[in-house]
Write a protein that holds these residues in place. Sequence first.
Motif, PDB file in Angstrom:
ATOM      1  N   PHE A  90      13.874   0.383  -4.964  1.00  0.00           N
ATOM      2  CA  PHE A  90      12.583  -0.263  -4.949  1.00  0.00           C
ATOM      3  C   PHE A  90      11.453   1.081  -4.598  1.00  0.00           C
ATOM      4  N   ILE A  91      11.673   1.849  -3.751  1.00  0.00           N
ATOM      5  CA  ILE A  91      10.760   2.871  -3.291  1.00  0.00           C
ATOM      6  C   ILE A  91      10.655   3.934  -4.478  1.00  0.00           C
ATOM      7  N   THR A  92      11.804   4.277  -5.099  1.00  0.00           N
ATOM      8  CA  THR A  92      11.678   5.314  -6.331  1.00  0.00           C
ATOM      9  C   THR A  92      10.842   4.978  -7.404  1.00  0.00           C
ATOM     10  N   GLN A  93      11.021   3.710  -7.793  1.00  0.00           N
ATOM     11  CA  GLN A  93      10.255   2.947  -8.805  1.00  0.00           C
ATOM     12  C   GLN A  93       8.729   3.006  -8.547  1.00  0.00           C
ATOM     13  N   ILE A  94       8.613   2.583  -7.374  1.00  0.00           N
ATOM     14  CA  ILE A  94       7.100   2.623  -7.217  1.00  0.00           C
ATOM     15  C   ILE A  94       6.361   3.995  -7.022  1.00  0.00           C
ATOM     16  N   LEU A  95       7.173   4.981  -6.277  1.00  0.00           N
ATOM     17  CA  LEU A  95       6.406   6.274  -6.114  1.00  0.00           C
ATOM     18  C   LEU A  95       6.223   7.050  -7.543  1.00  0.00           C
ATOM     19  N   ASP A  96       7.601   6.757  -8.482  1.00  0.00           N
ATOM     20  CA  ASP A  96       7.562   7.233  -9.778  1.00  0.00           C
ATOM     21  C   ASP A  96       6.183   7.004 -10.481  1.00  0.00           C
ATOM     22  N   LEU A  97       5.895   5.581 -10.487  1.00  0.00           N
ATOM     23  CA  LEU A  97       4.768   5.108 -11.214  1.00  0.00           C
ATOM     24  C   LEU A  97       3.488   5.760 -10.482  1.00  0.00           C
ATOM     25  N   CYS A  98       3.374   5.758  -9.369  1.00  0.00           N
ATOM     26  CA  CYS A  98       2.199   6.344  -8.585  1.00  0.00           C
ATOM     27  C   CYS A  98       1.820   7.926  -8.755  1.00  0.00           C
ATOM     28  N   HIS A  99       3.276   8.478  -9.018  1.00  0.00           N
ATOM     29  CA  HIS A  99       2.936   9.961  -9.521  1.00  0.00           C
ATOM     30  C   HIS A  99       2.539  10.243 -10.954  1.00  0.00           C
ATOM     31  N   LYS A 100       2.826   9.395 -11.792  1.00  0.00           N
ATOM     32  CA  LYS A 100       2.726   9.209 -13.297  1.00  0.00           C
ATOM     33  C   LYS A 100       1.154   8.912 -13.285  1.00  0.00           C
ATOM     34  N   ASN A 101       0.579   7.843 -12.512  1.00  0.00           N
ATOM     35  CA  ASN A 101      -0.804   7.576 -12.395  1.00  0.00           C
ATOM     36  C   ASN A 101      -1.641   8.401 -11.641  1.00  0.00           C
ATOM     37  N   GLY A 102      -1.187   9.309 -10.969  1.00  0.00           N
ATOM     38  CA  GLY A 102      -1.857  10.022 -10.156  1.00  0.00           C
ATOM     39  C   GLY A 102      -2.392   9.654  -8.783  1.00  0.00           C
ATOM     40  N   HIS A 103      -1.826   8.581  -8.364  1.00  0.00           N
ATOM     41  CA  HIS A 103      -2.274   7.776  -7.135  1.00  0.00           C
ATOM     42  C   HIS A 103      -1.395   7.735  -6.105  1.00  0.00           C
ATOM     43  N   THR A 104      -1.021   8.954  -5.574  1.00  0.00           N
ATOM     44  CA  THR A 104      -0.317   8.934  -4.509  1.00  0.00           C
ATOM     45  C   THR A 104      -0.854   9.122  -3.165  1.00  0.00           C
ATOM     46  N   ASP A 105      -2.059   9.488  -3.197  1.00  0.00           N
ATOM     47  CA  ASP A 105      -2.951   9.492  -1.972  1.00  0.00           C
ATOM     48  C   ASP A 105      -3.120   8.039  -1.286  1.00  0.00           C
TER      49      ASP A 105
ATOM     50  N   ARG B  70       0.714  -1.142  -0.022  1.00  0.00           N
ATOM     51  CA  ARG B  70       0.124   0.127  -0.024  1.00  0.00           C
ATOM     52  C   ARG B  70       0.916   1.153   0.114  1.00  0.00           C
ATOM     53  N   VAL B  71       0.660   2.264  -0.814  1.00  0.00           N
ATOM     54  CA  VAL B  71       1.028   3.575  -0.670  1.00  0.00           C
ATOM     55  C   VAL B  71       0.056   4.533   0.042  1.00  0.00           C
ATOM     56  N   TYR B  72       0.441   5.195   0.828  1.00  0.00           N
ATOM     57  CA  TYR B  72      -0.571   6.106   1.484  1.00  0.00           C
ATOM     58  C   TYR B  72       0.346   7.511   1.806  1.00  0.00           C
ATOM     59  N   GLN B  73      -0.333   8.488   1.059  1.00  0.00           N
ATOM     60  CA  GLN B  73       0.012   9.932   1.165  1.00  0.00           C
ATOM     61  C   GLN B  73       1.688  10.108   0.752  1.00  0.00           C
ATOM     62  N   GLY B  74       1.904   9.433  -0.338  1.00  0.00           N
ATOM     63  CA  GLY B  74       3.189   9.622  -1.076  1.00  0.00           C
ATOM     64  C   GLY B  74       4.229   8.496  -0.343  1.00  0.00           C
ATOM     65  N   LYS B  75       4.035   7.607   0.450  1.00  0.00           N
ATOM     66  CA  LYS B  75       4.828   6.700   0.885  1.00  0.00           C
ATOM     67  C   LYS B  75       4.446   5.398   0.954  1.00  0.00           C
TER      68      LYS B  75
END
Length: 279
Positions: free
Chosen positions: A74-89, A38-43
């Motif tokens: 590992f973390i950067t790859q995940i968060l970069d994809l979340c940002h690209k999809n607009g799913h950081t919340d 799970r990603v929550y609030q950018g983490k």
Amino acid sequence: MQVGFLCYNGKFFPAGDPILTADNRSFRYGDGCFETLRVYQGKVLLSDLHFERLMASLNLLHFDVPPYFSKDFFITQILDLCHKNGHTDIARVRFSVFRSEGGLYEPVNNTPNYIIQVWELNKSVLELNEVGLVLDVFPDARKSSDKFSSIKSNNCLPYVMAAMYAKQHRLNEVVLLNQYGRVADSTIANIFIVHDNTIYTPPLSEGGVCGVMRKHLLKTELPFKIEEKPLTVDDLENADEIFLTNAVQGIRWVGVFRDTSYGNATAAILHEVLFDGKL
């Protein structure tokens, strides 16, 4: 069809585009493993435990892990994809790893390839389920208890059939037993029971997946005693409570197992203690 983008070996592709061939070893043999998180609030929540499990799995499966494959990567790859999809919340992420193409059962090399996918999550996963789950035993398969049974393997056939059985029988979840007829885990979660104010969960030697939320519970100082011990179906039926854990949905309590009904007092306290910080 999934919309947005996925990440394949560090590059972004439209999620609906074909990117694998018929020689892919995960398709052919289930040769690999995955993390669901799970990603929550950018983490990336519980990232230490997820990366620790991933590395342990890759080592058990004899992958040649490249030096750049670090926790930060590992973390950067995940968060970069979340940002690209607009799913950081709030999002569910699947990080799948598989061996390079080639060979039959014996691979020609052990280089890891990976695909990351992300989906937006409903914020209801942050809350304890209001209605208890209906649970039963999956009768058609047994999990082995060996050095590979704790891995979140890309070879998920027993869990697929168990999930189909649950849907056919109008159950929320089913328990998978090991070769000795004892509790291993459920289709997507680890199993805990409460009996006489003590929480019990099967040791990994019973064949269950090494769940990240399970490990987090065992490592965290809590207002309850938690022990690992083998559990039987009778133990489930005689428990005061049953609850399930995984990294995406957290804690979910069971309301009915076969002919027995359960409350959720312990699960509610654990949920409040653990998830006030939105873990």
